[in-house]
Design an enzyme around this catalytic site. Sequence first.
Site: not given
Ligand code: ATR
Length: 297
Positions: A27, A78, A99, A141, A143, A235, A258
């Site tokens: 971080s 979060k 956050n 997710g 974000a 981002l 980002g």
């Molecule tokens: P954050 O809090 O940073 O948004 P997160 O809640 O883990 O992190 O969300 C990550 C997002 O990236 C999710 O939508 C995830 O897709 P899934 O909902 O299907 O899990 C997406 N993501 C992460 N790795 C991925 C990949 N290799 N291909 C496609 N989508 C991906």
Amino acid sequence: MIKEEIDIRVNGKTKIMGVLGNPIEHSISPQLHNTISKLIGKNIIYVPFMCSSENLETAIKGLKALNCYGFNVTIPYKEKIINYLDECSDEAMLIGAVNTVVNRNGRLIGYNTDGDGYAASFEDATKTSFLGKDILVFGAGGASRATTLKAATKGAKTITIVNRTEKKSDEIAKLINNNTSCKAFSLNYSDTKLNTLLRKSDIIVNTTPIGMYPNVDESINKDIVFSDNQIVYDLIYNPTETLLLKRASEQGAKILNGLGMLIYQAVLAYEIITGVKISEELFSTIRTLFLDINKHI
Ligand code: ATR
């Protein structure tokens, strides 16, 4: 005259702030917040709070008991943290994620500055707003929830959320459609409408970790063709230019990483916790200082 060897940075009156998460070593919030306190001369120290999932409740009780001034929350807490707070802002409740937590006379109150950080950084860098725009977002997710809801409340015309797990993008689309006048849609990567939608979008946003350090050779949909009237916002801030941004830039689109959002959300969190207003001049100094942060982390 105090002897130079005596460290006077922390004393009995120092207020404690920090960032709660796991992992936390990478971080840059400590550097950001401590720099702000140093620049405005506030007697505050900001430290990393590494916490395992099973200790989360105890850790939050401890922070309250020790009169922690306020703290930030990062991955993976979060959402979970909401269960242990005394109160949350309406926006944080709607997003379902916090956050920033401020300790007001022993009551812990949760906020979410990700959406405002996103909007402010976008408006600042592009000199335009989300009003009337067609936006396409990759990822569903935390974000994505914060940023799409903000764009929707700021008047975006349509938002299409593309996600691997369609249930999650469906949920965000429903949230936006139920709470704002923006029209939101959920789409799968394999949907044949995706290419047409990509071409028609004014703003394309990546909220997934695809292309983030160390996987810098990965990119979402390598066939996207960008145009010079599009804005592409990734981002991710490490690397400063993901493969997605590199290709978008080569094809004439305006690009944003980002870093702006990271700095804005931190400054907004600092303002909420301390009640101090950060001047434009100070903000600009902080941005300049952290512009090449990837070289130092
Ligand atoms: P954050 O809090 O940073 O948004 P997160 O809640 O883990 O992190 O969300 C990550 C997002 O990236 C999710 O939508 C995830 O897709 P899934 O909902 O299907 O899990 C997406 N993501 C992460 N790795 C991925 C990949 N290799 N291909 C496609 N989508 C991906």
